[in-house]
Scaffold this active site. Structure first.
Site, PDB file in Angstrom:
ATOM      1  N   LYS A   1       0.547  -1.053  -0.398  1.00  0.00           N
ATOM      2  CA  LYS A   1      -0.055  -0.105   0.481  1.00  0.00           C
ATOM      3  C   LYS A   1       0.939   1.011  -0.005  1.00  0.00           C
ATOM      4  O   LYS A   1       0.783   2.300  -0.251  1.00  0.00           O
ATOM      5  CB  LYS A   1      -0.757   0.209   1.248  1.00  0.00           C
ATOM      6  CG  LYS A   1      -1.925  -1.332   0.861  1.00  0.00           C
ATOM      7  CD  LYS A   1      -2.712  -1.175   2.612  1.00  0.00           C
ATOM      8  CE  LYS A   1      -3.838  -2.360   2.215  1.00  0.00           C
ATOM      9  NZ  LYS A   1      -4.682  -2.983   2.956  1.00  0.00           N
TER      10      LYS A   1
ATOM     11  N   GLN B   1      -4.723  -1.654   8.746  1.00  0.00           N
ATOM     12  CA  GLN B   1      -4.758  -2.706   8.807  1.00  0.00           C
ATOM     13  C   GLN B   1      -5.860  -4.026   9.872  1.00  0.00           C
ATOM     14  O   GLN B   1      -5.146  -3.980  10.686  1.00  0.00           O
ATOM     15  CB  GLN B   1      -3.017  -2.934   8.239  1.00  0.00           C
ATOM     16  CG  GLN B   1      -2.721  -4.127   7.631  1.00  0.00           C
ATOM     17  CD  GLN B   1      -3.840  -4.644   6.005  1.00  0.00           C
ATOM     18  OE1 GLN B   1      -4.424  -3.532   5.531  1.00  0.00           O
ATOM     19  NE2 GLN B   1      -4.265  -5.546   5.713  1.00  0.00           N
TER      20      GLN B   1
ATOM     21  N   ASP C   1     -10.871   2.367   3.312  1.00  0.00           N
ATOM     22  CA  ASP C   1     -11.471   1.242   3.380  1.00  0.00           C
ATOM     23  C   ASP C   1     -12.556   1.231   2.928  1.00  0.00           C
ATOM     24  O   ASP C   1     -13.328   0.280   2.363  1.00  0.00           O
ATOM     25  CB  ASP C   1     -11.229   0.593   4.835  1.00  0.00           C
ATOM     26  CG  ASP C   1     -10.208  -0.180   4.608  1.00  0.00           C
ATOM     27  OD1 ASP C   1      -9.406  -0.724   3.572  1.00  0.00           O
ATOM     28  OD2 ASP C   1      -9.199   0.003   5.396  1.00  0.00           O
TER      29      ASP C   1
HETATM   30  N1  GUN Z   1      -7.079  -6.906   5.640  1.00  0.00           N
HETATM   31  C1  GUN Z   1      -7.160  -7.366   4.549  1.00  0.00           C
HETATM   32  N2  GUN Z   1      -7.557  -6.946   3.488  1.00  0.00           N
HETATM   33  C2  GUN Z   1      -7.773  -5.990   4.235  1.00  0.00           C
HETATM   34  C3  GUN Z   1      -8.281  -4.650   3.980  1.00  0.00           C
HETATM   35  O1  GUN Z   1      -9.050  -4.234   2.595  1.00  0.00           O
HETATM   36  N3  GUN Z   1      -8.555  -3.229   4.534  1.00  0.00           N
HETATM   37  C4  GUN Z   1      -7.864  -3.531   5.865  1.00  0.00           C
HETATM   38  N4  GUN Z   1      -7.649  -1.672   6.496  1.00  0.00           N
HETATM   39  N5  GUN Z   1      -7.432  -4.760   6.164  1.00  0.00           N
HETATM   40  C5  GUN Z   1      -7.312  -5.511   6.020  1.00  0.00           C
END
Ligand code: GUN
Length: 284
Positions: free
Chosen positions: A53, A97, A120
């Protein structure tokens, strides 16, 4: 018929170029889009995700901050960090996350993020906006699936879409996005009886349960479009989706591979949401 592949890597490259252009335009106006990524603990998969990311931010010209915290961080301390980032003008998107350590209530943490920075799309306000067709951030994975359908000029008008999976992150928002595009939507899940009878009626199938071979060739109507959100490993340790790719590709008109399908789209849509946040536009 052998299905045409929907190439998530190629589509991601194209969309990330569009994002980069948007970022450059904003920078010319003195605004650099900024994303804060918070990682608590040392889950190995999460470490890879957050690195990717941050790298995507660099690639598109965005500012990013990666905050790593010890697994013992208290919920109150995490909430305080989010409060501070909510007020931080250089940060337009905040991503915590998941999963979080067991002593932290993930929903409580997500609700602390300002909906204007909820890139998100997990906040209850974002979910409510999607449900009611109001402006708001769309969760990145199903948003990426919609972009994939758009990329093949697929009209969902009046089509029957079957979503297999009902998670808050993929299945439920996916169903709402398809409904908003005027599809007739059926949501199936691990407890669905006679799944095959339902998938055989589908013009579009989204498989998002996290289990191999949930969808096999005998369950697919000839010419259907199949999107595979699954991320699993087979006996040989090779990455594979929820769909029996080799079988289904002989029946479907279009199919997404794993890897190289929906996967790369998720981070691309995160970049898109962060750009929208910086532009002051509430998502899709
Ligand atoms: N953990 C697995 N996929 C995601 C996601 O798309 N966003 C976040 N914040 N955590 C995750």
């Amino acid at each position: 018929m052998t299905a045409q592949l929907i190439d998530g890597n190629a589509l991601s490259r194209q969309l990330r170029m569009e994002v980069s252009q948007g970022v450059a335009n904003l920078k010319a106006q003195g605004i650099t889009p900024g994303l804060a990524v918070i990682l608590v603990g040392d889950n190995p998969a999460s470490q890879v995700y957050v690195r990717n990311k941050v790298k995507a931010c660099e690639d598109t010209g965005m500012h990013s901050v990666l905050e790593r915290h010890d697994a013992g961080l208290s919920q109150d301390a995490l909430l305080a960090r989010i409060e501070a980032l909510n007020e931080e003008p250089s940060i337009h998107g905040i991503l915590v996350q998941l999963p979080l350590p067991a002593h932290i209530n993930a929903q409580r943490v997500i609700e602390a993020i300002s909906p204007a920075k909820d890139v998100d799309g997990f906040h209850i306000a974002s979910a409510g906006a999607l449900m009611t067709g109001m402006p708001g951030f769309w969760p990145c994975t199903p948003f990426g699936c919609m972009k994939m359908l758009e990329s093949i000029n697929y009209s969902l008008q009046g089509k029957h879409a079957v979503v297999i999976g009902r998670s808050n992150i993929v299945g439920k928002p996916m169903a709402l996005m398809l409904l908003q595009a005027n599809a007739t939507v059926t949501i199936c899940h691990s407890g669905t009886q006679n799944l095959k009878a339902l998938t055989l009626q589908a013009d579009v199938i989204v498989a998002a349960v996290g289990k191999r071979n949930v969808l096999t060739a005998d369950m697919v109507k000839p010419g259907a479009v199949v999107l595979d959100v699954g991320m699993n490993r087979n006996e040989a340790g090779k990455l594979c989706g929820d769909v029996d790719f080799e079988g289904v590709r002989e029946v479907a008109s279009h199919i997404t591979p794993v890897p190289g399908g929906v996967g790369p789209m998720t981070i691309t849509m995160l970049m898109m949401n962060t750009l929208l946040a910086a532009q002051g536009r509430l998502g899709a």
